[in-house]
Design an enzyme around this catalytic site. Structure first.
Site, PDB file in Angstrom:
ATOM      1  N   LYS A 139       0.803  -1.223   0.000  1.00 24.49           N
ATOM      2  CA  LYS A 139       0.000   0.000   0.000  1.00 24.49           C
ATOM      3  C   LYS A 139       0.838   1.276   0.000  1.00 24.49           C
ATOM      4  CE  LYS A 139      -4.452  -1.236   0.254  1.00 24.49           C
ATOM      5  NZ  LYS A 139      -5.530  -0.667  -0.580  1.00 24.49           N
ATOM      6  N   SER A 153       0.767  -9.913  -0.168  1.00 22.38           N
ATOM      7  CA  SER A 153       0.539  -8.467  -0.195  1.00 22.38           C
ATOM      8  C   SER A 153       0.801  -7.753   1.117  1.00 22.38           C
ATOM      9  CB  SER A 153      -0.908  -8.184  -0.641  1.00 22.38           C
ATOM     10  OG  SER A 153      -1.829  -8.806   0.241  1.00 22.38           O
TER      11      SER A 153
END
Length: 420
Positions: A58, A313
């Site tokens: 992110k 992720s």
């Protein structure tokens, strides 16, 4: 060099983002995993975004977006909504660029993620807990931006954010020495897989790009079926990094254009994968980070003999959740069962249950009388961990044979939510 705001994401948009970010983010490793490669008869690579500065991808989209509007952002300040990882990316970027940020997070966000946001943001970040889901927090953040004239940094439905996330794919394509047959990555709002799929499919059309969602929050799959984003009435918030009620309009369009498939993975399967990653690979993955690995069993036949990249992720997992993760895994694997057992009103009933009903590999994990008075003759909540899923039939048969009336709590979602 500027590129006009696209209606989708072009390769050059992602490459420009990569140029901006190459000295900011960690170029995370692409690692061949020998254990899974042998298990699936394929070449399985892990793209380790859990090793990023903020332990998730992110940072890429958040930093790139804020850097592009740096002057305006410094003048007015920014705000965002996030279940944790986007918040950490915004906090990190704002501390580096010395920009004030107000970050809205769901009240259900694990404490570990809240503490990380404070650490990365230092004195440039204010945290406000609002609502039970990302969508609730986003509504509060948008209202705040309207009132305070702040710039809203969207966690996924923004082309600059998508381009930033797509730089994961630039590193993958630069690092791998062979053609990629499959890429698996998690989907919450769709920002990561929008950027990744747009970049990969334009450079390697034969590569299959697969998005992976939690079954309890399959908002992109629902959007595909509805031919447009749709707000789900309810979601399971367990996979907090991917628990989104409604995907973005723009991320939907990009994913619809480039994704080859979407796999929905049960939350219990995700939990089993988290434990396997830790025990077998020494990788601490958060639930959203484990999603893409959890999807491999659903694609086992298709990936045999293929080259496969799995994007891990994120690694922002709260150690306080491990007991819940273990329990969800055991239930999914058919190894943990809960019952309401009505013990007969006779002496020795409990001893009989222990000696005649439990098998040699069965363990009681929970035993709690449900009545405040006359406990010894009332119903009890009993949790039993068995050695093998096939042992369940024998356990149930022995309860019948010994006259124990029972109700299986696992099969009643309402009762399970109330008692377990």
């Amino acid at each position: 060099m500027e590129v006009a705001q696209p209606k989708t994401i072009a390769v050059e948009n992602v490459l420009i983002a990569h140029h901006f970010l190459k000295d900011v983010v960690v170029h995370t490793p692409l690692q061949l995993n020998e254990y899974l490669s042998e298990k699936y008869g394929a070449k399985i690579y892990f793209k380790r975004e859990d090793l990023q500065h903020v332990r998730s991808f992110k940072l890429r989209g958040a930093y790139y977006k804020i850097k592009k509007i740096e002057n305006e952002a410094r003048a007015s300040g920014v705000a965002c909504a996030s279940a944790g990882n986007h918040a950490q990316g915004v906090a990190y970027a704002c501390a580096k660029l010395e920009i004030q940020a107000t970050i809205f997070m769901p009240k259900t966000t694990p404490k570990q993620k809240i503490d990380q946001v404070r650490m990365f943001g230092r004195n440039f970040v204010e945290i406000i807990l609002a609502g039970d889901t990302f969508d609730d927090s986003a509504a509060s953040a948008l209202a705040y931006c309207e009132e305070e004239n702040r710039i809203f940094i969207h966690p996924f439905d923004d082309y600059d954010v998508m381009a930033g996330q797509g730089t994961v794919a630039v590193e993958i394509m630069n690092d791998i020495e062979e053609p990629i047959d499959y890429i698996f990555g998690s989907i919450g709002g769709g920002g990561l897989m929008s950027g990744v799929s747009a970049y990969v499919k334009n450079l390697s059309p034969h590569s299959q790009v697969i998005g992976v969602e939690p079954a309890g929050a399959a908002s992109m799959k629902s959007a595909f079926e509805n031919e447009g984003p749709i707000t789900l009435d309810w979601i399971d918030k367990f996979v907090d990094g991917a628990a989104v009620k409604c995907v973005g309009n723009d991320t939907y369009q990009v994913c619809r254009t480039y994704l080859d498939d979407i796999v929905s993975v049960p939350e219990g399967k995700v939990c089993t994968t988290i434990l396997d990653l830790y025990n077998k690979h020494a990788i601490i993955a958060e639930p959203a980070g484990a999603l893409s690995v959890a999807a491999l069993d659903f694609y086992a036949d298709k990936i045999r003999g293929k080259s496969v990249v799995i994007i891990i992720s994120g690694g922002n997992n709260d150690i306080g959740r491990m007991q819940e993760i273990k329990e969800r895994s055991l239930i999914y694997e058919g190894l943990l069962h809960y019952y309401i057992v009505n013990f007969p009103q006779r002496s020795g009933a409990l001893r009989q249950f222990l000696t005649e009903v439990l098998g040699p590999n069965d363990d009681i994990t929970t035993f709690e009388y449900t009545k405040k008075n006359n406990k010894e003759s009332g119903p009890a909540l009993v949790g039993i961990e068995i050695g093998h899923p096939d042992d369940h039939a024998g356990l149930v048969e022995r309860m019948h044979e010994n006259g124990f009336d029972y109700k299986e709590v696992n099969k009643d979602s309402t009762l399970f939510a109330l008692l377990v």
